[in-house]
Design a protein around this motif. Structure first.
Motif: not given
Length: 416
Positions: A391-412
């Motif tokens: 569960s810890s690794s799953t949450e870590f991956y979720k945080k890592f992926i969310a950091i990028a995907l939550d900003k994807m709209d601003s990626v040119p």
């Protein structure tokens, strides 16, 4: 070049199909590409492998695609290649993934990955990718061939074994990405593949610009679920993670280890620090995730360099990351994230690019958060063992992926 399917019911059909296919390839490439007097030309080339001479092919399937360019993966129908013969390993036959032997199609292109793993690791890459074949962010493997070591009495203590693994998808380097958005999408899809490998008990350990590939043509995959809402319905996979030469099983008991084969500019700061201090260390999934951050960093600057947009700061960063002095590389592993944090703060305050870099602003913000996460927010227990999927690794991956995907709209959508 075409693949001719052989419709038979005997047990040897699978191996015979591939041997015929490979030898047709050898015949055509040797005739069409190599000079008439090439030293690589086999003097008694089989002209028609669909005759009685096929028995010679079956006894000696060729192993080892050698390319004139610097690559360890080869597209069957492309390039200046020749196929030398290697004696097959005793009691070894061609291994197929599930029903792929019967599913090979006329004209189907395959990518051959060749390597010489140590004898005790010759099944690691095949075993890992076979458990995840065709999953999101990972290649579809087709077959594996194992050869005999060419020396009957090797002078080295641990022998390396010639191995070929055939894959379906053709990837290209990330620096071929047409936009920051395309680069980020491909890289994140490879992160998903990395998480799937860990779930199946495998840690990649060699995340680099050569192993994180952009798919020339996206492929349809079952959407990954549970990592991010925007991925739950994502069926078009745009990147694949390849090359499992350094993989380990996270479930196997093992001692902490020292240095190993890797690409230093992409190695995590934690591992490099331990190596420089000559301390044994366990590789962890969050080390690989930091390597993904370095892949994004290096690829973005490399694209800028090719387009003539790289800055003095970019060039200074790359000189330090590629230095032959390990202490200098270690210093860069900590100083670059510090500078990115400063730049991120400046951007937040309305000051643009005070550090003079070609990195797109969204990448600066994503990289800053990725380095913060992988340097200072890692789970406990990594000093005692290689961590498994939980569960810890799953949450870590979720945080890592969310950091990028939550900003994807601003990626040119274009490089500037």
């Amino acid at each position: 070049m075409v693949f001719e399917h052989i419709d038979r019911d005997d047990d040897n059909t699978s191996s015979e199909v591939v041997r015929r296919f490979v030898w047709i390839l050898y015949d055509q490439l040797n005739t069409q590409v190599l000079p008439e007097k090439s030293e690589h030309r086999r003097p008694n080339l089989i002209k028609d492998p669909f005759t009685e001479e096929l028995s010679q092919v079956a006894k000696s399937p060729p192993l080892g695609l050698y390319a004139s360019k610097d690559s360890n993966s080869t597209l069957f129908e492309q390039g200046n290649y020749h196929l030398p013969e290697l004696e097959p390993a005793p009691n070894e036959d061609i291994l197929f993934a599930d029903d792929r032997a019967a599913g090979l199609e006329i004209g189907e292109k395959l990518i051959i990955k060749e390597s010489w793993p140590f004898e005790n690791r010759r099944d690691i890459e095949w075993g890992a990718f076979l458990t995840c074949t065709g999953k999101f962010g990972l290649p579809e493997v087709i077959f594996k061939i194992t050869g005999r070591h060419p020396l009957s009495s090797p002078s080295i203590k641990t022998r390396r074994i010639p191995t070929q693994i055939a894959m379906k998808e053709m990837g290209v380097r990330l620096d071929k990405a047409e936009s920051p958005r395309a680069l980020m999408s491909a890289l994140l899809h490879c992160v998903v593949g990395h998480s799937i490998l860990l779930d199946q008990g495998w840690l990649h350990r060699d995340i680099s610009i050569g192993n994180v590939l952009l798919l020339a043509n996206p492929v349809t995959r079952t959407p990954p679920s549970g990592l991010h809402k925007s991925l739950d319905h994502q069926s078009q996979c745009k990147g694949i993670l390849i090359d499992g030469d350094s993989m380990i099983s996270v479930t196997a008991l093992r001692e902490s280890g020292g240095q190993r084969s890797c690409t230093l500019p992409f190695l995590s700061a934690r591992l490099l620090l331990a190596w420089n201090e000559q301390k044994d260390v366990f590789d962890q999934y969050y080390d690989d995730l930091q390597s993904f951050a370095w892949v994004l960093f290096v690829t973005s600057i490399e694209i800028a360099r090719k387009e003539g947009r790289d800055t003095d700061k970019d060039r200074a960063w790359m000189r330090s990351l590629t230095s032959s002095n390990l202490r200098e590389v270690e210093t860069a592993k900590y100083s670059i994230p510090t500078q990115l944090a400063m730049l991120d703060n400046a951007i937040s305050n309305g000051t643009r690019k005070p550090l003079d870099t070609s990195l797109p602003e969204p990448f600066v913000r994503i990289l800053n958060e990725w380095f913060q996460l992988t340097n200072y927010c890692v789970p406990s227990g990594g000093d005692e063992r290689t961590l498994q999927s939980d569960s810890s690794s799953t949450e870590f991956y979720k945080k890592f992926i969310a950091i990028a995907l939550d900003k994807m709209d601003s990626v040119p959508d274009t490089w500037s």
